[in-house]
Design a protein around this motif. Structure first.
Motif, PDB file in Angstrom:
ATOM      1  N   ALA A  19     -34.662  21.362 -18.078  1.00 26.54           N
ATOM      2  CA  ALA A  19     -35.417  22.553 -17.673  1.00 26.54           C
ATOM      3  C   ALA A  19     -36.711  22.647 -18.472  1.00 26.54           C
ATOM      4  N   LEU A  20     -36.623  22.372 -19.766  1.00 24.23           N
ATOM      5  CA  LEU A  20     -37.813  22.393 -20.616  1.00 24.23           C
ATOM      6  C   LEU A  20     -38.837  21.366 -20.142  1.00 24.23           C
ATOM      7  N   ALA A  21     -38.372  20.170 -19.805  1.00 26.73           N
ATOM      8  CA  ALA A  21     -39.279  19.137 -19.323  1.00 26.73           C
ATOM      9  C   ALA A  21     -39.944  19.556 -18.020  1.00 26.73           C
ATOM     10  N   THR A  22     -39.180  20.190 -17.137  1.00 30.32           N
ATOM     11  CA  THR A  22     -39.731  20.666 -15.870  1.00 30.32           C
ATOM     12  C   THR A  22     -40.846  21.678 -16.109  1.00 30.32           C
ATOM     13  N   VAL A  23     -40.594  22.595 -17.020  1.00 32.94           N
ATOM     14  CA  VAL A  23     -41.610  23.598 -17.351  1.00 32.94           C
ATOM     15  C   VAL A  23     -42.851  22.933 -17.915  1.00 32.94           C
ATOM     16  N   ARG A  24     -42.672  21.979 -18.806  1.00 31.59           N
ATOM     17  CA  ARG A  24     -43.822  21.312 -19.421  1.00 31.59           C
ATOM     18  C   ARG A  24     -44.685  20.594 -18.388  1.00 31.59           C
ATOM     19  N   VAL A  25     -44.033  19.917 -17.472  1.00 30.52           N
ATOM     20  CA  VAL A  25     -44.779  19.190 -16.440  1.00 30.52           C
ATOM     21  C   VAL A  25     -45.599  20.160 -15.593  1.00 30.52           C
ATOM     22  N   LEU A  26     -44.993  21.263 -15.181  1.00 32.79           N
ATOM     23  CA  LEU A  26     -45.699  22.216 -14.324  1.00 32.79           C
ATOM     24  C   LEU A  26     -46.805  22.951 -15.079  1.00 32.79           C
ATOM     25  N   GLU A  27     -46.547  23.299 -16.317  1.00 28.26           N
ATOM     26  CA  GLU A  27     -47.591  23.957 -17.113  1.00 28.26           C
ATOM     27  C   GLU A  27     -48.740  23.004 -17.412  1.00 28.26           C
ATOM     28  N   ARG A  28     -48.451  21.732 -17.537  1.00 23.23           N
ATOM     29  CA  ARG A  28     -49.496  20.741 -17.786  1.00 23.23           C
ATOM     30  C   ARG A  28     -50.464  20.676 -16.606  1.00 23.23           C
ATOM     31  N   LEU A  29     -49.946  21.012 -15.426  1.00 26.43           N
ATOM     32  CA  LEU A  29     -50.788  21.039 -14.231  1.00 26.43           C
ATOM     33  C   LEU A  29     -51.524  22.367 -14.079  1.00 26.43           C
ATOM     34  N   GLY A  30     -51.288  23.290 -14.993  1.00 25.80           N
ATOM     35  CA  GLY A  30     -51.996  24.561 -14.976  1.00 25.80           C
ATOM     36  C   GLY A  30     -51.291  25.691 -14.263  1.00 25.80           C
ATOM     37  N   HIS A  31     -50.008  25.524 -13.966  1.00 25.98           N
ATOM     38  CA  HIS A  31     -49.269  26.556 -13.248  1.00 25.98           C
ATOM     39  C   HIS A  31     -48.462  27.432 -14.209  1.00 25.98           C
ATOM     40  N   GLU A  32     -48.177  28.650 -13.775  1.00 26.52           N
ATOM     41  CA  GLU A  32     -47.358  29.583 -14.540  1.00 26.52           C
ATOM     42  C   GLU A  32     -45.911  29.466 -14.068  1.00 26.52           C
ATOM     43  N   VAL A  33     -44.995  29.287 -15.011  1.00 26.67           N
ATOM     44  CA  VAL A  33     -43.584  29.167 -14.661  1.00 26.67           C
ATOM     45  C   VAL A  33     -42.851  30.422 -15.113  1.00 26.67           C
ATOM     46  N   VAL A  34     -42.073  31.013 -14.205  1.00 28.20           N
ATOM     47  CA  VAL A  34     -41.291  32.213 -14.519  1.00 28.20           C
ATOM     48  C   VAL A  34     -39.813  31.894 -14.296  1.00 28.20           C
ATOM     49  N   PHE A  35     -38.959  32.694 -14.934  1.00 27.78           N
ATOM     50  CA  PHE A  35     -37.513  32.464 -14.850  1.00 27.78           C
ATOM     51  C   PHE A  35     -36.852  33.737 -14.341  1.00 27.78           C
ATOM     52  N   PRO A  36     -36.524  33.798 -13.054  1.00 25.09           N
ATOM     53  CA  PRO A  36     -35.916  35.005 -12.497  1.00 25.09           C
ATOM     54  C   PRO A  36     -34.633  35.390 -13.229  1.00 25.09           C
ATOM     55  N   ALA A  37     -34.578  36.613 -13.689  1.00 25.99           N
ATOM     56  CA  ALA A  37     -33.417  37.095 -14.433  1.00 25.99           C
ATOM     57  C   ALA A  37     -32.204  37.204 -13.526  1.00 25.99           C
ATOM     58  N   GLY A  38     -31.038  36.961 -14.093  1.00 21.56           N
ATOM     59  CA  GLY A  38     -29.804  37.139 -13.355  1.00 21.56           C
ATOM     60  C   GLY A  38     -29.356  35.935 -12.546  1.00 21.56           C
ATOM     61  N   GLN A  39     -30.151  34.883 -12.514  1.00 25.61           N
ATOM     62  CA  GLN A  39     -29.769  33.713 -11.729  1.00 25.61           C
ATOM     63  C   GLN A  39     -28.548  33.039 -12.343  1.00 25.61           C
ATOM     64  N   GLY A  40     -27.792  32.347 -11.492  1.00 27.72           N
ATOM     65  CA  GLY A  40     -26.599  31.648 -11.957  1.00 27.72           C
ATOM     66  C   GLY A  40     -26.325  30.449 -11.085  1.00 27.72           C
ATOM     67  N   CYS A  41     -25.088  30.320 -10.634  1.00 33.00           N
ATOM     68  CA  CYS A  41     -24.666  29.189  -9.813  1.00 33.00           C
ATOM     69  C   CYS A  41     -25.167  29.340  -8.381  1.00 33.00           C
ATOM     70  N   CYS A  42     -25.302  28.209  -7.684  1.00 35.70           N
ATOM     71  CA  CYS A  42     -25.718  28.237  -6.283  1.00 35.70           C
ATOM     72  C   CYS A  42     -24.526  28.364  -5.331  1.00 35.70           C
ATOM     73  N   SER A  43     -23.311  28.207  -5.864  1.00 31.19           N
ATOM     74  CA  SER A  43     -22.036  28.302  -5.124  1.00 31.19           C
ATOM     75  C   SER A  43     -21.567  26.973  -4.564  1.00 31.19           C
ATOM     76  N   GLN A  44     -22.275  25.889  -4.875  1.00 27.94           N
ATOM     77  CA  GLN A  44     -21.940  24.591  -4.290  1.00 27.94           C
ATOM     78  C   GLN A  44     -20.499  24.169  -4.583  1.00 27.94           C
ATOM     79  N   MET A  45     -20.047  24.325  -5.821  1.00 31.72           N
ATOM     80  CA  MET A  45     -18.704  23.849  -6.152  1.00 31.72           C
ATOM     81  C   MET A  45     -17.632  24.718  -5.482  1.00 31.72           C
ATOM     82  N   HIS A  46     -17.931  25.994  -5.278  1.00 25.92           N
ATOM     83  CA  HIS A  46     -16.990  26.860  -4.586  1.00 25.92           C
ATOM     84  C   HIS A  46     -16.833  26.422  -3.123  1.00 25.92           C
ATOM     85  N   VAL A  47     -17.976  26.194  -2.478  1.00 26.80           N
ATOM     86  CA  VAL A  47     -17.958  25.831  -1.065  1.00 26.80           C
ATOM     87  C   VAL A  47     -17.300  24.471  -0.869  1.00 26.80           C
ATOM     88  N   ASN A  48     -17.641  23.519  -1.734  1.00 28.82           N
ATOM     89  CA  ASN A  48     -17.088  22.170  -1.592  1.00 28.82           C
ATOM     90  C   ASN A  48     -15.574  22.145  -1.765  1.00 28.82           C
TER      91      ASN A  48
END
Length: 290
Positions: A19-48
């Protein structure tokens, strides 16, 4: 551009440096990265595993977290989780009788990209060395994960970005399109089959002579990395986001535990004789780096 990061469960819990590397790459391109509060699992393992009722509140949590946030596009360093948003979440919502949630899920999914999709299709990155300053002087082979290849149809996006990193030697992986055997809960339900599939994949990885195996899903890399460590192959795994984040000035460390990769500038300036404590090393690995 304002970009929302969907970290995903396994990255958050096991590979926060991705995640840190992803942020660094995007910020290096001049973009602002935000982290939506409250996020968690996508439910993939439950559905599978067929737990649709249990998946519904998980889907609702993800959709509400990203619907409430202010951003232009969202990104995740995981093909399987991004695929789950569009392939599974609306289905779960409709199975639960919530059509409004299904429509919201479709809207969130339509605006969420896997990292190589975002870099290539939206941000126009085709040369990591020139546009990101990426530098990684190692021999690498690449494993394309199933969801990215078959559901998202990423094609060569990840591979092409990796190949454009300065001083990186990319060697082809035989039978690269074959599954590594992880398959989410598949590896827990039929571990003998999962392990056998991993062994075949590892035989091919070792045969390339590469120092590292990279890919776009931390789950597959975890599965393969653990099996290779048990076999003492001398080969380890690394997410392609970390390779893109690596530069001449702040290279990705691959000697010793990769968990301590991409140290903070402060840590890199420490005297060679200083020995970091376990707590300080863990802090650096889990997001202390800037």
């Amino acid at each position: 551009m304002r970009i929302a990061l969907f970290a995903t469960c396994i990255v958050d819990a096991m590979y926060p440096r991705v995640a840190l590397a992803t942020v660094r790459v995007l910020e290096r391109l001049g973009h602002e990265v935000v982290f939506p509060a409250g996020q968690g699992c996508c439910s993939q393992m439950h559905v599978n595993s067929g737990y649709m009722d249990d998946a519904l509140p998980v889907v609702r949590n993800h959709v509400h977290a990203f619907s409430a946030a202010d951003y232009d596009v969202a990104v995740a360093p995981s093909g399987s989780c991004v695929a789950s948003l569009g392939h599974q979440q609306p289905m779960v919502a409709r199975a639960g009788g919530d059509e409004e949630l299904a429509r919201q899920a479709e809207a969130v999914a339509a605006n969420t990209y896997e990292l190589s999709q975002l870099l290539t299709d939206v941000l126009g990155v085709t040369d990591a060395a020139a546009q990101l300053g990426s530098w990684f002087p190692h021999t690498v082979t690449y494993h394309p994960s199933c969801h990215g290849m078959r559901l998202l149809r990423l094609g060569d996006r990840q591979r092409d970005l990796i190949a454009s990193v300065a001083d990186l030697e990319l060697v082809d992986l035989p039978d690269a399109e074959e599954c590594c055997g992880f398959g989410g809960t598949f590896s827990f339900k039929v571990p003998e089959v999962s392990a056998a599939m991993a062994e075949e994949k590892i035989d091919n990885i070792v045969a390339t002579g590469a120092q590292l195996c990279t890919g776009g899903d931390a789950s597959c890399l975890l599965h393969l990395g653990g099996a290779m460590a048990r076999r003492d192959t001398g080969v380890t795994t690394v997410h392609f986001a970390e390779i893109l984040a690596s530069t001449r000035g702040n290279p990705l460390e691959v000697s010793g535990p990769v968990e301590l990769s991409i140290p903070s500038p402060k840590a890199r300036r420490a005297a060679p004789s200083s020995r970091p404590s376990v707590n300080s090393a863990t802090s650096t690995a889990r997001g202390g780096a800037q």
